[in-house]
Design a protein around this motif. Structure first.
Motif, PDB file in Angstrom:
ATOM      1  N   ASN A 161       0.905  -1.243   0.084  1.00 11.28           N
ATOM      2  CA  ASN A 161       0.013   0.104   0.086  1.00 11.28           C
ATOM      3  C   ASN A 161       0.992   1.285  -0.088  1.00 11.28           C
ATOM      4  N   LEU A 162       1.032   1.789  -1.330  1.00  9.29           N
ATOM      5  CA  LEU A 162       2.086   2.992  -1.264  1.00  9.29           C
ATOM      6  C   LEU A 162       1.854   4.004  -0.275  1.00  9.29           C
ATOM      7  N   PHE A 163       0.750   4.164   0.131  1.00 12.79           N
ATOM      8  CA  PHE A 163       0.363   5.431   1.092  1.00 12.79           C
ATOM      9  C   PHE A 163       0.413   5.057   2.553  1.00 12.79           C
ATOM     10  N   GLY A 164       0.664   4.103   2.748  1.00 14.45           N
ATOM     11  CA  GLY A 164       0.615   3.477   4.185  1.00 14.45           C
ATOM     12  C   GLY A 164       1.978   3.407   4.921  1.00 14.45           C
ATOM     13  N   LEU A 165       1.842   3.203   6.163  1.00  9.15           N
ATOM     14  CA  LEU A 165       3.154   3.116   6.894  1.00  9.15           C
ATOM     15  C   LEU A 165       3.140   1.772   7.847  1.00  9.15           C
ATOM     16  N   GLY A 166       4.203   1.038   7.733  1.00  8.86           N
ATOM     17  CA  GLY A 166       4.140  -0.134   8.511  1.00  8.86           C
ATOM     18  C   GLY A 166       4.697  -0.095  10.011  1.00  8.86           C
ATOM     19  N   ALA A 167       5.197  -1.050  10.689  1.00 10.45           N
ATOM     20  CA  ALA A 167       5.714  -0.796  11.840  1.00 10.45           C
ATOM     21  C   ALA A 167       7.017   0.132  11.830  1.00 10.45           C
ATOM     22  N   LEU A 168       7.084   0.297  13.305  1.00  7.56           N
ATOM     23  CA  LEU A 168       8.149   1.671  13.052  1.00  7.56           C
ATOM     24  C   LEU A 168       9.475   0.735  13.527  1.00  7.56           C
ATOM     25  N   TYR A 169      10.448   1.021  12.549  1.00 10.44           N
ATOM     26  CA  TYR A 169      11.836   0.390  12.833  1.00 10.44           C
ATOM     27  C   TYR A 169      12.934   1.151  13.544  1.00 10.44           C
ATOM     28  N   PHE A 170      12.839   2.612  13.389  1.00 11.16           N
ATOM     29  CA  PHE A 170      13.839   3.417  14.083  1.00 11.16           C
ATOM     30  C   PHE A 170      13.323   4.797  14.151  1.00 11.16           C
ATOM     31  N   GLN A 171      13.715   5.466  15.356  1.00 10.78           N
ATOM     32  CA  GLN A 171      13.483   6.814  15.354  1.00 10.78           C
ATOM     33  C   GLN A 171      14.623   7.550  15.962  1.00 10.78           C
ATOM     34  N   ASP A 172      14.895   8.692  15.758  1.00 12.64           N
ATOM     35  CA  ASP A 172      16.232   9.241  16.309  1.00 12.64           C
ATOM     36  C   ASP A 172      15.972  10.675  16.346  1.00 12.64           C
ATOM     37  N   VAL A 173      15.701  11.390  17.481  1.00 18.30           N
ATOM     38  CA  VAL A 173      15.516  13.085  17.562  1.00 18.30           C
ATOM     39  C   VAL A 173      16.779  13.323  18.396  1.00 18.30           C
ATOM     40  N   ASN A 174      17.561  14.291  18.048  1.00 18.69           N
ATOM     41  CA  ASN A 174      18.647  14.765  18.808  1.00 18.69           C
ATOM     42  C   ASN A 174      18.896  16.259  18.681  1.00 18.69           C
ATOM     43  N   ILE A 175      19.865  16.774  19.366  1.00 15.82           N
ATOM     44  CA  ILE A 175      20.394  17.964  19.390  1.00 15.82           C
ATOM     45  C   ILE A 175      21.746  18.035  19.734  1.00 15.82           C
ATOM     46  N   GLU A 176      22.747  18.871  18.895  1.00 17.41           N
ATOM     47  CA  GLU A 176      23.969  18.961  19.321  1.00 17.41           C
ATOM     48  C   GLU A 176      24.341  20.230  19.188  1.00 17.41           C
ATOM     49  N   VAL A 177      25.242  20.744  20.293  1.00 15.11           N
ATOM     50  CA  VAL A 177      25.483  22.004  20.429  1.00 15.11           C
ATOM     51  C   VAL A 177      27.336  22.148  20.384  1.00 15.11           C
ATOM     52  N   PHE A 178      27.785  22.690  19.755  1.00 15.77           N
ATOM     53  CA  PHE A 178      29.204  23.047  19.929  1.00 15.77           C
ATOM     54  C   PHE A 178      29.747  24.435  20.159  1.00 15.77           C
ATOM     55  N   LYS A 179      30.250  24.284  21.490  1.00 10.35           N
ATOM     56  CA  LYS A 179      30.645  25.912  21.732  1.00 10.35           C
ATOM     57  C   LYS A 179      32.118  26.040  22.388  1.00 10.35           C
ATOM     58  N   LYS A 180      32.664  27.002  21.758  1.00 13.26           N
ATOM     59  CA  LYS A 180      33.892  27.359  22.300  1.00 13.26           C
ATOM     60  C   LYS A 180      33.778  28.297  23.160  1.00 13.26           C
ATOM     61  N   PHE A 181      34.386  28.025  24.621  1.00 19.03           N
ATOM     62  CA  PHE A 181      34.283  28.874  25.894  1.00 19.03           C
ATOM     63  C   PHE A 181      35.267  30.123  25.907  1.00 19.03           C
ATOM     64  N   SER A 182      36.576  29.364  25.576  1.00 15.55           N
ATOM     65  CA  SER A 182      37.548  30.164  25.703  1.00 15.55           C
ATOM     66  C   SER A 182      38.654  29.633  24.636  1.00 15.55           C
ATOM     67  N   PRO A 183      40.014  30.107  24.616  1.00 16.26           N
ATOM     68  CA  PRO A 183      40.985  29.411  23.676  1.00 16.26           C
ATOM     69  C   PRO A 183      41.251  28.347  23.909  1.00 16.26           C
ATOM     70  N   ASN A 184      41.097  27.950  25.484  1.00 15.07           N
ATOM     71  CA  ASN A 184      41.630  26.623  26.006  1.00 15.07           C
ATOM     72  C   ASN A 184      40.541  25.736  26.379  1.00 15.07           C
ATOM     73  N   PHE A 185      39.201  26.150  26.011  1.00 13.50           N
ATOM     74  CA  PHE A 185      38.295  25.284  26.683  1.00 13.50           C
ATOM     75  C   PHE A 185      37.079  25.284  25.699  1.00 13.50           C
ATOM     76  N   LYS A 186      36.589  23.813  24.944  1.00 13.01           N
ATOM     77  CA  LYS A 186      35.453  23.905  24.094  1.00 13.01           C
ATOM     78  C   LYS A 186      34.785  22.635  24.334  1.00 13.01           C
ATOM     79  N   GLY A 187      33.758  22.456  24.058  1.00  9.64           N
ATOM     80  CA  GLY A 187      32.977  21.383  24.155  1.00  9.64           C
ATOM     81  C   GLY A 187      31.599  20.994  23.249  1.00  9.64           C
ATOM     82  N   THR A 188      31.340  19.750  23.104  1.00 12.97           N
ATOM     83  CA  THR A 188      30.357  19.404  22.311  1.00 12.97           C
ATOM     84  C   THR A 188      29.310  18.737  23.194  1.00 12.97           C
TER      85      THR A 188
END
Lengths: 168, 547
Positions: B380-407
């Motif tokens: 059925n072209l317009f239907g959806l079967g069982a859920l296989y996978f889902q991933d919802v995520n947020i990623e932040v990269f920040k440099k705090f100072s010349p000597n400290f950064k993080g993800t």
């Protein structure tokens, strides 16, 4: 045995392995969809940095983002051009342009989706960065991102390549 | 013996000298290559399920040598599996030179004989590629021709047999692909046009003799696809549609239903902002050069997963690979960079990436027509079967100072273990993961990276915590220690620490890494291929070098 060693040495010399490695000539794709042969990479006799990376490679992105902060300065001083070659395949290659723009990179960026260029340059893993002189010959390369001045080290070799080009 | 030793170099010198004299330009030839050698000593460890290894230690390795001279290139790869390391396909046995090629590019006509890697379009019909780290290699052994004489037109053809470990697959693969860049082909007439149009199409056929005593197998199976790419300075639209005639295989339970695949993506990118949306539908589109093959062997095409490829270990614990028998999936990603000097950008700017992906099975109806048409099911072209996978995520990269950064990364993921791993009786596994990857530059000579992760998977192994500290000292040396602790396992005796330590030394293009400790079992995926690696406990050594 000594004689054998001497002959081996002679054989090695006749193969001229002291020559600098030429940049391989294979096809990659530009972000504008054009197929480009890497043999035509040019920076008018000035040095080029070729950096292999991928959107899923954290150290690669760290390195290229660190270079981005000083790229303008590098260009002013040496005229160097950075070429970032993404080895992302069809799963991630649509993410390359959005990432490049998000990070505001001004590098030339190419897609090496099936890793032909990577293979031709004997790259095992990313990141792998090459410094080329004005004749597209490899004068230096590294296969790690070193947070202790790795980027400065690349630039040291860029400056050497630029100085050698000026002498000519 | 001594005489022979002397004679070899004499002969070599003679040959090289003669070749240089006779073949113009050979003196400019160059040889380059790379090597990788991995070895592991295995301690049996029943607590983590690491079996005893009769050989005690195993090793994989390879060396590539490429000779280049102007437009000529030739190469070989020597590989060893003595014996093959745990987690790699056991069919890798012994040593050999399974990869060798010669290529000449003669003014727009490039011919390769021997082994080749290539892909047509996004690879949904044909892709020959390798991933040494996964033990995946389906190089085509035969001939490849590329024609690029006319600007804006690229044609390539392949004919050969696929590599399967140290032999080749029984089927013969023949394929042709053409791509037209209208703007380049039409030249000046299109100069004022800011939009680039690229059209492409390909046809690939597999021949495999029919020796099935019960079923009538198609010996020649054709598959084709058409693609279009429209590119504006900020916009990129791509679509590819593929079709495959009936192809009963072990993978699809020998049904005669034709297969289809649709893959579309759109991106918008401008300074500081990148957006990507993509979707695909796969219906019975597994394509192999051996209809009876299973696992990761003799695969002709590549069906990329539309999910974020995680790099952090606990976020990557449950990876997804496309289900070739049937799947509908989509993905959206938005990346934004808050500028320097703004409230969220701070002094150095802040990068934010939101990613959402979801995959379902097809909505299909079983036909129970084994005795008649044997199509298996109806979609059925317009239907959806069982859920296989889902991933919802947020990623932040920040440099705090010349000597400290993080993800910072956090997300919620759902994983259908029954479908993806072929297990029975698991509910959908829901995980919450969080990652702090922090980099501290201690001084000019030392950088410390800490990677703290947590994942909670109630329906599977409960809570995991992870801590990693990596110290890079100077320009050539690093040490790292890591612990992954399954502290929330329902079974108290399985609350195990997976501790290991590594040290590495690198200079130029050489790298030597040694490690000792326990590694958990896991699925590792690269490029659409996943490999299950069993738990292990022991000493590891890895050496890479290139020249």
């Amino acid at each position: 045995m000594k004689l054998a060693a001497a002959f081996l040495l002679f054989t090695a010399f006749t193969l001229k392995q002291d020559n600098l490695q030429k940049l391989a000539a294979v096809d990659v794709k530009g972000l504008d969809g054009k197929i480009v042969n890497t043999g035509t990479f040019s920076n008018n006799g000035k040095p080029i940095v070729v950096s292999f990376w991928a959107t899923w490679c954290a150290p690669c992105k760290k390195e290229l983002n660190e270079i981005a902060e000083v790229y303008e300065e590098w260009q002013k001083e040496t005229g160097v051009k950075v070429i970032a070659v993404s080895i992302d395949d069809a799963r991630n290659s649509p993410k390359v342009k959005p990432y490049v723009e998000q990070q505001e990179w001004t590098y030339e960026v190419y897609l090496d989706e099936n890793q032909d260029f990577k293979r031709a340059m004997n790259v095992n893993n990313v990141p792998h960065t090459f410094v080329l002189n004005g004749n597209n010959e490899v004068t230096w390369q590294t296969n790690v991102y070193n947070p202790n001045g790795g980027v400065e080290d690349i630039y040291k070799h860029v400056k050497e390549a630029a100085a050698a080009a000026e002498k000519k | 013996m001594k005489k022979i030793l002397i004679l070899i170099p004499v002969a070599l010198t003679g040959i090289v000298g003669a070749l240089q004299a006779q073949i113009p330009g050979l003196g400019n030839g160059q040889i380059h290559g790379n090597f990788q050698i991995d070895a592991q000593y295995y301690n049996p460890d029943s607590a983590i399920g690491a079996p005893a290894v009769p050989e005690k230690a195993l090793s994989n390795g390879f060396g590539n040598l490429i000779y280049t001279n102007g437009k000529f290139m030739a190469g070989i790869r020597y590989e060893h599996y003595l014996n093959v390391m745990q987690g790699f396909p056991v069919e890798y046995k012994g040593t050999g030179i399974p990869y060798r090629f010669a290529t000449y590019n003669n003014d727009g006509l490039e011919i390769t004989v021997g082994s080749s890697y290539d892909q047509f379009g996004s690879g949904i019909v044909y892709r020959a590629f390798e991933d040494r780290g996964l033990g995946y290699d389906n190089a085509l052994d035969g001939a490849r021709v590329r024609f690029t004489k006319v600007k804006g037109l690229a044609i390539k053809g392949v004919w050969g047999k696929q590599r399967t470990f140290f032999t080749s697959s029984p089927g013969i693969v023949r394929g042709i692909d053409g791509e037209i860049n209208l703007n380049e082909l039409l030249g000046h007439k299109m100069d004022s046009c800011k939009t680039t149009f690229i059209l492409g199409g390909n046809f690939v056929s597999r021949y495999q003799i029919d020796q099935n005593p019960l079923l009538d197998m198609p010996q020649n199976v054709g598959a084709w696809s058409a693609r279009m790419n429209i590119i504006r300075p900020k916009l990129n639209l791509f679509g590819e549609w593929g079709y495959k005639i009936n192809d009963p295989t072990l993978g699809n339970n020998y049904i005669y239903k034709p297969g289809t695949a649709l893959f579309v993506s759109a991106t918008y990118a401008t300074k500081g902002l990148g957006i990507m949306v993509a979707a695909k539908q796969i219906d019975n589109f597994g394509f192999r050069s051996d209809r009876d093959a299973a696992g990761n062997t003799a695969i002709i095409n590549y069906l990329p997963a539309l999910t974020k490829q995680h790099t952090y270990q606990l976020a990557a614990y449950y990876p997804y690979a496309t289900q070739p028998n049937g799947e509908i999936s989509w993905q959206a990603e938005i990346g934004y960079k808050f500028k320097k000097g703004t409230a969220l950008g701070g002094k150095y700017g802040t990068s934010l990436t939101l990613n959402y992906s979801q995959a379902h099975g097809l909505d299909s109806t079983e036909l129970h027509d084994e005795a008649t048409t044997a199509l298996g099911y109806e979609t059925n072209l317009f239907g959806l079967g069982a859920l296989y996978f889902q991933d919802v995520n947020i990623e932040v990269f920040k440099k705090f100072s010349p000597n400290f950064k993080g993800t910072f990364l956090t997300g919620v993921l759902q994983y259908n273990k029954n479908v993806i791993e072929g297990k029975i009786g698991y509910p959908i596994i829901m995980t919450h993961y969080i990652v702090f990857d922090l980099i501290f530059k201690l001084n000019d000579k030392m950088t410390l990276r800490t990677d703290l992760e947590h994942m909670y998977a109630k329906e599977d192994f409960g809570s995991w915590g992870m801590g990693l500290a990596e110290l890079t000292i100077g320009e050539h040396f690093f040490v790292a220690a890591m612990d992954q602790y399954n502290y929330g396992n329902k079974h108290e005796d399985l609350r195990i620490h997976y501790m290991n330590a590594q040290a590495g030394y690198y200079w130029g293009t050489n790298r030597i890494v040694v490690g000792y400790g326990k590694q958990r079992a896991g699925i590792f995926c690269v490029g659409g291929v996943c490999r299950f690696v069993p738990a292990s406990n022991g000493f590891t050594l890895s050496i890479t070098s290139s020249f």
